[in-house]
Structure formats: C-alpha cells, structure tokens
Design a protein around this motif. Structure first.
Motif, PDB file in Angstrom:
ATOM      1  N   MET A 107       0.945  -1.296  -0.530  1.00  0.00           N
ATOM      2  CA  MET A 107       0.006   0.291   0.093  1.00  0.00           C
ATOM      3  C   MET A 107       0.821   0.807   0.599  1.00  0.00           C
ATOM      4  O   MET A 107       2.447   0.855  -0.307  1.00  0.00           O
ATOM      5  CB  MET A 107      -0.931   0.408   1.249  1.00  0.00           C
ATOM      6  N   SER A 108       0.376   2.318   0.880  1.00  0.00           N
ATOM      7  CA  SER A 108       1.087   4.029   0.783  1.00  0.00           C
ATOM      8  C   SER A 108       0.134   4.238   0.083  1.00  0.00           C
ATOM      9  O   SER A 108      -1.146   4.423  -0.817  1.00  0.00           O
ATOM     10  CB  SER A 108       1.960   3.506  -0.587  1.00  0.00           C
ATOM     11  N   LEU A 109      -0.271   6.007   0.692  1.00  0.00           N
ATOM     12  CA  LEU A 109      -1.149   6.974   0.967  1.00  0.00           C
ATOM     13  C   LEU A 109      -1.656   6.887  -1.000  1.00  0.00           C
ATOM     14  O   LEU A 109      -0.711   7.318  -1.441  1.00  0.00           O
ATOM     15  CB  LEU A 109      -0.973   7.667   1.285  1.00  0.00           C
ATOM     16  N   ASN A 162      10.892  -2.102   4.588  1.00  0.00           N
ATOM     17  CA  ASN A 162       9.991  -2.377   3.436  1.00  0.00           C
ATOM     18  C   ASN A 162       9.025  -3.913   3.619  1.00  0.00           C
ATOM     19  O   ASN A 162       9.520  -4.734   3.812  1.00  0.00           O
ATOM     20  CB  ASN A 162      10.838  -2.886   2.046  1.00  0.00           C
ATOM     21  N   HIS A 163       7.738  -3.637   2.906  1.00  0.00           N
ATOM     22  CA  HIS A 163       7.153  -4.814   3.158  1.00  0.00           C
ATOM     23  C   HIS A 163       7.498  -5.475   1.924  1.00  0.00           C
ATOM     24  O   HIS A 163       7.589  -4.945   0.624  1.00  0.00           O
ATOM     25  CB  HIS A 163       5.986  -4.582   3.508  1.00  0.00           C
ATOM     26  N   ARG A 164       6.996  -6.709   2.172  1.00  0.00           N
ATOM     27  CA  ARG A 164       7.199  -8.032   0.960  1.00  0.00           C
ATOM     28  C   ARG A 164       5.721  -8.293   0.167  1.00  0.00           C
ATOM     29  O   ARG A 164       6.432  -8.580  -0.337  1.00  0.00           O
ATOM     30  CB  ARG A 164       8.406  -8.870   1.500  1.00  0.00           C
ATOM     31  N   VAL A 206       5.156  -2.666  -8.647  1.00  0.00           N
ATOM     32  CA  VAL A 206       6.154  -1.420  -8.135  1.00  0.00           C
ATOM     33  C   VAL A 206       5.271  -1.962  -6.625  1.00  0.00           C
ATOM     34  O   VAL A 206       6.346  -1.083  -5.628  1.00  0.00           O
ATOM     35  CB  VAL A 206       5.076  -0.059  -8.139  1.00  0.00           C
ATOM     36  N   ASP A 207       3.828  -1.938  -6.155  1.00  0.00           N
ATOM     37  CA  ASP A 207       3.791  -2.082  -4.618  1.00  0.00           C
ATOM     38  C   ASP A 207       3.982  -3.277  -4.366  1.00  0.00           C
ATOM     39  O   ASP A 207       2.784  -4.080  -4.005  1.00  0.00           O
ATOM     40  CB  ASP A 207       2.303  -1.447  -4.760  1.00  0.00           C
ATOM     41  N   PRO A 208       5.326  -3.483  -3.656  1.00  0.00           N
ATOM     42  CA  PRO A 208       6.588  -2.863  -2.847  1.00  0.00           C
ATOM     43  C   PRO A 208       7.504  -3.296  -3.463  1.00  0.00           C
ATOM     44  O   PRO A 208       8.661  -2.701  -3.055  1.00  0.00           O
ATOM     45  CB  PRO A 208       5.869  -4.186  -1.360  1.00  0.00           C
ATOM     46  N   SER A 209       7.524  -4.355  -5.039  1.00  0.00           N
ATOM     47  CA  SER A 209       9.100  -5.200  -4.933  1.00  0.00           C
ATOM     48  C   SER A 209       9.898  -4.012  -5.254  1.00  0.00           C
ATOM     49  O   SER A 209      11.286  -4.319  -5.283  1.00  0.00           O
ATOM     50  CB  SER A 209       8.620  -6.555  -6.555  1.00  0.00           C
ATOM     51  N   GLY A 233       2.379  -8.724   5.419  1.00  0.00           N
ATOM     52  CA  GLY A 233       1.017  -8.335   5.953  1.00  0.00           C
ATOM     53  C   GLY A 233       0.425  -7.168   5.619  1.00  0.00           C
ATOM     54  O   GLY A 233      -0.797  -6.715   6.341  1.00  0.00           O
ATOM     55  N   GLU A 234       1.574  -5.996   4.864  1.00  0.00           N
ATOM     56  CA  GLU A 234       0.844  -5.013   5.477  1.00  0.00           C
ATOM     57  C   GLU A 234      -0.261  -4.033   5.190  1.00  0.00           C
ATOM     58  O   GLU A 234      -0.431  -3.676   4.944  1.00  0.00           O
ATOM     59  CB  GLU A 234       2.905  -3.583   4.619  1.00  0.00           C
ATOM     60  N   GLU A 235      -0.402  -5.089   3.732  1.00  0.00           N
ATOM     61  CA  GLU A 235      -1.467  -4.552   2.901  1.00  0.00           C
ATOM     62  C   GLU A 235      -2.851  -5.387   3.758  1.00  0.00           C
ATOM     63  O   GLU A 235      -3.630  -4.895   3.336  1.00  0.00           O
ATOM     64  CB  GLU A 235      -0.728  -5.902   1.139  1.00  0.00           C
ATOM     65  N   VAL A 236      -2.870  -6.324   4.301  1.00  0.00           N
ATOM     66  CA  VAL A 236      -3.882  -6.378   4.990  1.00  0.00           C
ATOM     67  C   VAL A 236      -4.169  -5.075   5.875  1.00  0.00           C
ATOM     68  O   VAL A 236      -5.641  -5.338   6.592  1.00  0.00           O
ATOM     69  CB  VAL A 236      -3.976  -7.764   5.477  1.00  0.00           C
ATOM     70  N   VAL A 273      11.014   2.833   3.283  1.00  0.00           N
ATOM     71  CA  VAL A 273      10.386   2.726   1.401  1.00  0.00           C
ATOM     72  C   VAL A 273       9.015   1.591   1.200  1.00  0.00           C
ATOM     73  O   VAL A 273       9.805   0.539   1.359  1.00  0.00           O
ATOM     74  CB  VAL A 273      11.769   2.091   0.880  1.00  0.00           C
ATOM     75  N   ASP A 274       8.704   2.066   0.516  1.00  0.00           N
ATOM     76  CA  ASP A 274       7.285   0.981   0.403  1.00  0.00           C
ATOM     77  C   ASP A 274       7.228   1.369  -0.992  1.00  0.00           C
ATOM     78  O   ASP A 274       8.029   0.261  -1.311  1.00  0.00           O
ATOM     79  CB  ASP A 274       5.957   1.706   0.573  1.00  0.00           C
ATOM     80  N   GLU A 275       6.776   2.006  -2.247  1.00  0.00           N
ATOM     81  CA  GLU A 275       6.467   1.699  -3.371  1.00  0.00           C
ATOM     82  C   GLU A 275       8.291   2.351  -3.693  1.00  0.00           C
ATOM     83  O   GLU A 275       7.699   4.629  -3.648  1.00  0.00           O
ATOM     84  CB  GLU A 275       5.164   2.661  -3.603  1.00  0.00           C
ATOM     85  N   ALA A 276       9.328   1.710  -4.140  1.00  0.00           N
ATOM     86  CA  ALA A 276      10.775   3.174  -4.492  1.00  0.00           C
ATOM     87  C   ALA A 276      10.254   3.815  -5.645  1.00  0.00           C
ATOM     88  O   ALA A 276      10.279   4.705  -5.753  1.00  0.00           O
ATOM     89  CB  ALA A 276      11.102   1.645  -4.556  1.00  0.00           C
TER      90      ALA A 276
HETATM   91 ZN    ZN Z   1       3.390  -0.801  -0.270  1.00  0.00          ZN
END
Ligand code: ZN
Length: 744
Positions: free
Chosen positions: A1-3, A357-359, A367-370, A404-407, A433-436
């Motif tokens: 995620m990320s806003l 960073n979330h996996r 992009v999000d999150p790789s 589980g960041e996305e959850v 760093v989420d979406e780099a």
């Molecule tokens: Zn993300």
C-alpha cells in the motif's frame, strides 16, 4: 500500500526561515554535514562515496525480477519462500542476527467471490484481468481474481445504487434525492475525491448497505489519463485495484491483538470485539465489469461531478438493476513472517536506525512493494560489503522485511508492538520505503525535526537526469504545485512533506512507539496500482526501465541511514519542529474561524499574523509554549554547531546529548492515545479515517466537533508536552555549554 493520492503534491507550508537565517548547520560544503564535526564529515563523505558506488541498476533489475516472478500475497507459500530467500541473502551478505519472526494473525483469504447482474439483463462479472500482448506474466495461472482483504462473507441479491466516491456527503446527496441504500448494494468509484477504501466500506456499513462494489473509473487511472497498458502506464479495461478494507484507522495490525504482538500463543480478543474488522461484503471491480451495471441503471441522472470517464450517462440507480453478490472468505489463523537483520554498530550498538519495506504484494507487486524490496536488497548488499571490508557504522542499522502490510500494516505493527519498550529506549529513527519507484518525481516525507537533514542529504546524491537529487526534487515539486494550483512557492525549507498520515509501515513507529520517521519514494504516472498489471513488464516499460531510480533509492536510503548511524550529534532540529507545530496550531484556528465566519481582525494575532484564538478555546498558552520550545531548539542548534565546529566532542557528553534528543519524539506520545483511538498515541501526527494526514489529531477532531471540553484537555496535553520537551532541550543545552570549551 502507501497512501494513494491524486497526482498532486500534498501541501507542506513550512516556514523554516528562522532556521535558515540563524543556523550555521545549514552550510552545504562536502566537509559540512549536519551533526558531524569537520573531520568526521570528511570521513563520512568517504564512507558514503564507497557506499554509493555499490548499488547497480543491473542488480536492482535482477532482484526486482526475483521478487516479481510470482504473485506473493501475505500468507502465501511464495511470500514465505521470499522471506527465507531474504534471510539467506542477508546472511551471505554479512548481516548479523538474521531472524524470521512469526506472528499468528487473523487471516483473510478468498475462498470464492461471485457477482452477477440478475435484472434487467443477466451479466456475470468476470472478476479477472486478461493478458495483454508482450507481457508473459499476465498469463500466470496463479493471478487471483477480484477480492478485498477483510471483506465479510455472505450472500445478497438486492438493487444497486451508484454512490459516487462513497464518502458521507455522497450518501447525504442520495438521501436528498429520496434514495436510501439500506439493504442495497452500493457501487462506488475509487477516487474523486480520494478516500481509503476502508473508509468507503465503513461509510457504506454505517449507511446500512448490504455490500459495496468499488470500481476503477477510467477518469481516475485509465484511458482518460493517457495510454493504457501495454502501450502506456495507465490502467487497461480489465485492471482491478485489489486492496484491504480493514478499519486500521481505528487500530492497525492483527485485529485480535490490538496493542500487543500476536506471537504464537498470545492472548486474543473475540472476533466480535475487534473494531478493525468490517462487517460488510466488499468487492473491487474493473471498469469492464462495472460498465454493464452503470449502463443499465435508472433513476435520476447523476450530477456532473459524479459522471466518470465511460461513454455513458451515469444514473443514481436504486430500482432497475439488481445484483447478486456472494463472497466466501477463509478467516482461519495464519502465520505472517517478518525478516529482521542488522549491521551491529561498532561504537554504539544499542542505538538503532531501523529501515523497513513490506514484502507482500496484491499480485506481482511491480511497484508496490517490489521496487522497494529490490532497493532494500541492494542497500543491504552495499552495507554488508562495507562491513566485511571493516567499515562498520557507529550505531546499529536494523533492516526489516515486513509481511501483511497490505492487509492492515500487520507485520510492522506486530513487530513494533513486540519490541516497543526496547525501541523506545534504543531507536533513533525509522526510514520507510514502500513503493520505491513508479516514475522520476521524488517525494520525501519526514517529521519536521529531520526535514533539514533529508533536504541536505538530497544535495549529495545524483539524479539520473544529471542534476543533483536536490535540484530534481525542487523542479518536480515546483511543477506539481503549479499543476495543483498551490500558490506557495517551493523553497529549500518546505521541500520535505512534514504532514504524515497513515497508509504504510511507518505508522506503528510514529504513532505507537514515538519514533521520528522518514519516507522515501519516486512517483510518476501509475494506473495499475494493486492490479496484476503492476509487474516486471510495467516497470521495464514505464516505471523505471533503466532501474536508475531503484539504484538512487538504495543510495539515498543508505546515506540517510549512515548519517544517522555515524553522526557525532544526532541531526535533529527542534527549532524547525517548533515552527512546524506553530503552523499546525495556526491552521487549526484559521480553518475553524473560516468555518464559523469569524473575522480574524477581531481575534488575537500572533507574530505570523494568524488568528490566535478559537472562541471559546484559548490557544495562546499553547502558542507561548511553542515559542519557548522554538527558543530552546535554537539555542541547542547553536550550541551543537559551536561544539561540532570546535572539532571534537567528548564521547560521554555526545552520548548524553544524543540519548536525550532521542527521547523528544517519545514525549509527544500521550499514553491514553487520541480520544476514541487509544492505540494512536502521537499528539502531533495522526490520520483521518480516509487516511489523509491529520495534524494535532486529538485537538483537531475535538475542534471540528466543537467539543470544547475535550479540545481544552487536548490543548493542555499538547502544552504540557511542549513544556516537558522544552525543559529537556534546555537541560541538554546547559550540558553542552558547560562541557564544551568553545561554549565558554
Ligand atoms: Zn505498499
């Protein structure tokens, strides 16, 4: 995620003027770095140059390909395999104490999702994303169908209503048109204006709707914006924005362990008591699946600003179209895995810089999150290489791969809760760093005390355009503000975004632990967020084909970490912090007065010319306390600059000062939390239910509700925190003055 914000820059109207004028810390020569003596700055520059030379675009691309090879949603076998891969890599690279931590959390996985229109014509939604020419990954059989994390299970057949963006004012409008959504299914679009999908779900739940369908309108991220995949970066007809609807604005993390870690065997609350679990069914849709529903609706024509990008007239509905929704979720407990490693500090191993960073990804996570994960892997490779060659940071650098960041920001929240006491004692800062990388435009966030060091650091990095990152940042920020019609010019002093809401893994560290945080990312046109099209193909054609911005992220992230790890005196700037807080308070007064139609002239004015009073709430005592905190901050800046320029600082004295400044952020916490949301303890930063940033959350919400008793209490809590931090800064300053010969 990320806003997810619409493509405009969030306003940060900081005034750092006082700092710029008075502080000798701001000179930018190579041998001058905030927090370093001249000789240690020279040494630091050497280390940074070595560090920056290691990350390479080829390695970034190779790592990115590994992480995006398969879908890896939280809890999946692939995501767990990637956790082991990271741990193995880190051990090989030379990181220490590499462990995989396990959290057993309330699971939310789809067993089946189904949607059909039963009247006036039959249409069965495909809930799938079709392949596009040239992208082999889109043929992967394990791409999931449409689903929303934390959706309720159930089945309903009911009329469909179009509720625009699904915000409360949209339902008010429907009510005025005589349309009630109770027991019905609502169809809403993702943005315009943006709100977090969980807020849309909560709003629909409160309105009594039976289910919510959230679709991606082409006006927001599709063909109305530009060329779509595979010809451009925007979302094609079939793209589905998956995502969780968790009410993590109430409390993030595992819903059954609010405030403590869900380590195996931990106490759990009953599901019925969990405030972050939605009770409504939710499903995301592509516009391909939404179009037949919208095209068949009757009822009044929707207002102009409710019309979207499809070549049809949008109606409010409510009678003619009936839909059948069936969702079955698997909520059995499942393990999430956080990977943790570190480079132990050579001199101050018990002072930590935490990076994360979330996996987990909704699908491939291009992009999000790789993009962030690839950057993290190059960062750790470079740190490991330096350590093996004998160049070890003075403080410890801890690196984490969250799950589980996305959850519901789950892995980072559980880890932060598990180690909260230790972090409060040892942590200097957290850098997320989420979406780099989704494009070339840098967005840097920081709590205001670290904003100057972030801006300074950007001067020492080279942007792929050939300019410094600092110059490129200023240019893109200027462009974005112009496009967003924000009148305030970009200055050196307001570049960094100091308005920090929720929506990524920094949340637990800022709002629960009380750590200063920074967030980094490069952005560009990006219409495939949380869809299967966000993949390796997308990155190689649109986001960052040369992987230069990935490389720059690794460099920037690492240099920031090294500066915090190696500084003689930690580069916190509390005068800047005070200026920022004053602005938050003044905005509160301004907004409230505007809303109440109050004339600013009749109110008290402070030195920036803003209104000082909110009848019946007197903010003057708070503003006075801010003035004191600012004055103390300036004195400490000056003493620190003097001590640093003298060339040496007694290590015992430096430790005392640093241990003290590390505690400032913790002291912004109110143990009781903000009213109604006890988990969120920071009194300066918070987020609305929509995820939008909310400054002075407890006070601001009370003022908005015109609950003056609570507002008064919250203002007093703020004032006491300011007084307490002023005292601490003054005490530290007197240590510096007494003990530094140059200060005599
Ligand atoms: Zn993300």
């Amino acid at each position: 995620m990320s806003l997810r914000r619409p493509m405009l820059f969030s306003t940060s109207t900081l005034c750092f003027l006082t700092l710029a004028l008075h502080s000798p810390l701001r000179t930018q020569a190579q041998t001058s770095i905030l927090g370093f003596t001249p000789s240690s700055a020279a040494h630091e520059t050497e280390i940074e140059n070595k560090f920056k030379s290691i990350p390479s675009p080829d390695e970034e691309r190779r790592q990115h390909h590994i992480f995006t090879a398969e879908p890896h949603v939280a809890g999946s076998a692939r995501n767990n395999e990637l956790a082991r891969y990271i741990a193995d890599q880190w051990r090989t690279e030379g990181l220490e104490d590499v462990v995989i931590r396990r959290y057993d959390v309330y699971g939310s996985n789809p067993k089946s999702t189904f949607l059909e229109m039963t009247a006036p014509v039959h249409y069965r939604a495909i809930l799938r994303e079709l392949p596009v020419p040239g992208d082999p990954d889109m043929k992967n059989k394990s791409i999931s169908s449409a689903w929303s994390g934390m959706s309720a299970s159930g089945e309903v057949t009911a009329p469909l209503v179009y509720a625009h963006s699904g915000n409360p004012e949209d339902y008010d409008f429907l009510r005025k048109q005589g349309i009630d959504v109770k027991g019905k299914v609502v169809l809403v679009r993702y943005s315009n204006p943006y709100s977090y999908r969980g807020f849309k779900a909560l709003t629909a739940e409160r309105e009594g709707a039976a289910a919510i369908l959230i679709y991606s309108d082409p006006a927001e991220d599709g063909f109305k914006k530009g060329k779509v995949v595979p010809s451009g970066p925007w979302g094609p007809e079939y793209h589905i924005q998956r995502g969780a609807i968790t009410y993590d604005f109430m409390v993030p993390g595992d819903p059954l362990t609010p405030g403590w870690a869900s380590v195996p065997g931990a106490k759990r609350i009953p599901v019925e008591e969990a405030v972050s679990i939605p009770k409504i069914m939710a499903l995301p849709l592509s516009w391909h699946d939404a179009k037949p529903l919208l095209a068949n609706m009757d009822g009044p024509v929707a207002p102009d600003d409710w019309q979207g990008g499809l070549p049809i007239k949008y109606h409010l509905g409510g009678n003619r179209v009936r839909v059948h929704v069936k969702i079955e979720m698997d909520n059995s407990t499942q393990p999430y895995y956080v990977v943790e490693g570190r480079i132990r500090g050579a001199q101050l191993p018990d002072e930590w810089i935490v990076l994360g960073n979330h996996r987990d990804a909704w699908v491939f996570g291009g992009v999000d999150p790789s993009s962030g994960t690839a950057s993290m892997m190059e960062l750790t490779r470079a740190l490991g290489k330096l350590a093996k060659a004998g160049t070890r940071p003075r403080r410890t650098i801890v690196v984490c791969s969250w799950d589980g960041e996305e959850v519901g920001l789950t892995g980072s929240t559980e880890w932060g809760e598990q180690f909260a006491d230790e972090l409060r004692h040892k942590a200097v800062a957290y850098i997320n760093v989420d979406e780099a990388t989704s494009g070339p435009n840098f967005h840097g966030q920081a709590v205001a005390s670290l904003a100057p060091m972030l801006v300074e650091t950007s001067r020492s990095l080279k942007d792929p355009s050939g300019k410094t990152l600092y110059e490129a940042w200023r240019e893109s920020a200027t462009r974005e503000r112009r496009e967003a019609k924000q009148p305030e010019p970009v200055t050196d002093l307001n570049l960094a975004d100091t308005r920090i809401g929720s929506g990524s893994d920094h949340t637990v560290f800022l709002n629960f632990v009380g750590m200063p945080v920074l967030g980094l990312g490069f952005e560009g046109p990006y219409g495939v967020y949380h869809s299967a099209y966000d993949d390796f193909f997308w990155m190689n054609h649109f986001g960052d084909p040369g992987y230069h911005y990935h490389t720059l992220t690794s460099q920037l992230w690492g240099v920031l970490a090294l500066r915090l790890a190696n500084a003689d005196l930690l580069p916190f700037d509390f005068a800047t912090y005070a200026t920022n807080i004053r602005q938050f308070v003044n905005e509160l007064a301004k907004d409230k007065n505007k809303e109440k139609g109050l004339d600013k002239e009749k109110l008290g004015q402070d030195k920036t010319g803003e209104a000082r009073q909110l009848p019946p709430l007197d903010l003057k005592p708070v503003l006075d306390a801010i003035d004191d905190f600012e004055a103390a901050g300036k004195r400490l800046d000056e003493s620190a600059a003097r001590a640093l320029s003298s060339g040496t600082i007694d290590p015992i004295l430096a430790k005392t000062i640093n241990r003290g400044t590390m505690q400032i952020e913790r002291k912004w916490l109110n143990p009781d939390g903000i009213p109604g949301r006890p988990w969120f303890k920071h009194i300066l930063y918070g987020a609305r239910y929509t995820y939008a940033h909310l400054e002075l959350p407890g006070l601001a919400e009370a003022v908005e509700k015109q609950d003056w008793l609570t507002a008064k209490q919250q203002a007093e809590i703020l004032r006491q925190a300011l007084i307490s931090n002023t005292k601490l800064v003054n005490d530290l300053n007197s240590n510096l003055i007494v003990d530094t010969p140059a200060g005599k």
